[in-house]
Design a protein around this motif. Structure first.
Motif, PDB file in Angstrom:
ATOM      1  N   SER A  95      69.421  49.379 -20.486  1.00 35.26           N
ATOM      2  CA  SER A  95      69.273  50.185 -21.742  1.00 35.26           C
ATOM      3  C   SER A  95      67.725  50.554 -22.184  1.00 35.26           C
ATOM      4  O   SER A  95      66.963  51.104 -21.544  1.00 35.26           O
ATOM      5  CB  SER A  95      70.185  49.610 -22.751  1.00 35.26           C
ATOM      6  N   PRO A 123      69.516  55.002 -21.913  1.00 37.15           N
ATOM      7  CA  PRO A 123      70.045  55.502 -23.245  1.00 37.15           C
ATOM      8  C   PRO A 123      69.694  57.043 -23.403  1.00 37.15           C
ATOM      9  O   PRO A 123      68.600  57.269 -24.066  1.00 37.15           O
ATOM     10  CB  PRO A 123      69.464  54.707 -24.316  1.00 37.15           C
ATOM     11  N   PRO A 126      71.313  58.673 -28.437  1.00 38.67           N
ATOM     12  CA  PRO A 126      72.067  57.421 -29.209  1.00 38.67           C
ATOM     13  C   PRO A 126      73.513  58.044 -29.395  1.00 38.67           C
ATOM     14  O   PRO A 126      73.965  59.144 -29.085  1.00 38.67           O
ATOM     15  CB  PRO A 126      71.452  57.922 -30.706  1.00 38.67           C
ATOM     16  N   PRO A 127      74.525  57.093 -29.369  1.00 36.68           N
ATOM     17  CA  PRO A 127      76.013  57.225 -29.438  1.00 36.68           C
ATOM     18  C   PRO A 127      76.262  58.399 -30.476  1.00 36.68           C
ATOM     19  O   PRO A 127      75.891  58.206 -31.417  1.00 36.68           O
ATOM     20  CB  PRO A 127      76.674  55.698 -29.577  1.00 36.68           C
ATOM     21  N   ASN A 128      77.039  59.256 -30.147  1.00 37.08           N
ATOM     22  CA  ASN A 128      77.466  60.432 -30.806  1.00 37.08           C
ATOM     23  C   ASN A 128      76.518  61.523 -31.258  1.00 37.08           C
ATOM     24  O   ASN A 128      76.448  62.010 -32.312  1.00 37.08           O
ATOM     25  CB  ASN A 128      78.181  59.965 -32.262  1.00 37.08           C
ATOM     26  N   ARG A 152      81.386  56.961 -18.464  1.00 44.13           N
ATOM     27  CA  ARG A 152      81.855  57.305 -19.929  1.00 44.13           C
ATOM     28  C   ARG A 152      80.808  56.545 -20.904  1.00 44.13           C
ATOM     29  O   ARG A 152      81.173  56.251 -21.687  1.00 44.13           O
ATOM     30  CB  ARG A 152      83.145  56.874 -20.150  1.00 44.13           C
ATOM     31  N   ASP A 153      79.713  56.292 -20.180  1.00 41.14           N
ATOM     32  CA  ASP A 153      78.626  55.728 -21.301  1.00 41.14           C
ATOM     33  C   ASP A 153      78.439  56.489 -22.489  1.00 41.14           C
ATOM     34  O   ASP A 153      78.138  57.694 -22.209  1.00 41.14           O
ATOM     35  CB  ASP A 153      77.218  55.554 -20.422  1.00 41.14           C
ATOM     36  N   PRO A 154      78.612  55.813 -23.668  1.00 41.87           N
ATOM     37  CA  PRO A 154      78.406  56.578 -24.854  1.00 41.87           C
ATOM     38  C   PRO A 154      76.804  57.045 -25.104  1.00 41.87           C
ATOM     39  O   PRO A 154      76.550  58.056 -25.725  1.00 41.87           O
ATOM     40  CB  PRO A 154      78.823  55.582 -25.785  1.00 41.87           C
ATOM     41  N   PHE A 155      76.007  56.534 -24.134  1.00 45.26           N
ATOM     42  CA  PHE A 155      74.569  56.676 -24.326  1.00 45.26           C
ATOM     43  C   PHE A 155      74.247  58.007 -23.452  1.00 45.26           C
ATOM     44  O   PHE A 155      72.998  58.236 -23.017  1.00 45.26           O
ATOM     45  CB  PHE A 155      73.740  55.812 -24.187  1.00 45.26           C
ATOM     46  N   ASP A 179      81.588  52.046 -18.682  1.00 48.03           N
ATOM     47  CA  ASP A 179      80.854  52.205 -19.984  1.00 48.03           C
ATOM     48  C   ASP A 179      79.541  51.673 -20.030  1.00 48.03           C
ATOM     49  O   ASP A 179      78.951  51.585 -18.834  1.00 48.03           O
ATOM     50  CB  ASP A 179      81.788  51.265 -21.233  1.00 48.03           C
ATOM     51  N   HIS A 180      78.733  51.250 -21.141  1.00 48.12           N
ATOM     52  CA  HIS A 180      77.314  51.110 -21.098  1.00 48.12           C
ATOM     53  C   HIS A 180      77.028  49.785 -20.220  1.00 48.12           C
ATOM     54  O   HIS A 180      76.014  49.709 -19.674  1.00 48.12           O
ATOM     55  CB  HIS A 180      76.925  50.913 -22.566  1.00 48.12           C
TER      56      HIS A 180
END
Length: 214
Positions: A95, A123, A126-128, A152-155, A179-180
């Motif tokens: 990350s 990264p 940032p998420p969202n 499906r990493d939110p970053f 995920d992350h």
């Protein structure tokens, strides 16, 4: 070399992976500990280290937020110098650690200090906040690079990342439904163990390829 490092893997490794931690987890986090062990099983030595803000927490310091990635660049550059001569060096991290490495990779590569870059869960934003991209320096990166990313990493999920303009030197390895930390959902048909093993295979193959001249 600094005393606050963890070295995992064979002394006669074909390549060394200098690995920094994420923003909130130390160099001995379960993820990095397991991944370093998996790389060791594949003949790659991992040298883990901590930035000073994280190391200070071990000494009883206050738990402060990490500095901006740009402010950590000198510390990473110093670590490259500290590890000295040996097997060809790949830099990177988990990350935020991978992001810091990516910011100095071009200069270190041109100076022939390193052979490549590996980011574990980069990264991208940032998420969202997909509009807050951290990719400008990756558009013309001259250094061979491998980014290992969960789908499906939110970053930075796959459907977003595949639309980015990235340097042709960058390879992407996707962890299915990951995920992350590359972990999939239980009903996905994939397993965390399988995703991590495939990621370790990809990193080891990349490191050996760059060490031998690509």
């Amino acid at each position: 070399m600094k005393s606050s490092v963890l070295i995992t893997g064979p002394a006669d490794s074909a390549a060394r992976f200098l690995c920094a931690h994420g923003a909130g987890a130390a160099m001995d986090s379960p993820f990095l500990t397991l991944f370093a062990s998996m790389l060791a099983d594949r003949g790659i030595q991992t040298i883990r280290f901590e930035f000073s803000y994280m190391a200070a927490r071990r000494d009883g310091g206050k738990r402060r937020p990490p500095p901006k990635a740009e402010r950590l660049m000198p510390e990473y550059a110093q670590m490259i110098a500290d590890v000295g001569d040996g097997a060809p060096l790949i830099i990177g991290g988990k990350s935020m650690g991978g992001r810091v490495a990516s910011l100095i990779a071009a200069e270190a590569y041109k100076a022939r200090q390193i052979k490549g870059l590996v980011c574990l869960g980069y990264p991208f934003h940032p998420p969202n906040k997909p509009e807050s991209l951290r990719t400008q320096h990756l558009e013309d990166l001259p250094c061979p690079a491998l980014i290992v990313q969960g789908e499906r990493d939110p970053f930075g999920p796959r459907e977003e990342v595949e639309s980015y303009k990235l340097s042709k030197t960058i390879q992407l390895h996707w962890a299915p439904d990951g995920d992350h930390d590359l972990g999939p959902r239980g009903a996905s048909g994939f397993t965390r163990k399988g995703n991590l093993a495939a990621a370790a295979d990809a990193v080891a193959a990349f490191a050996r390829a760059q060490a031998s001249g690509g």
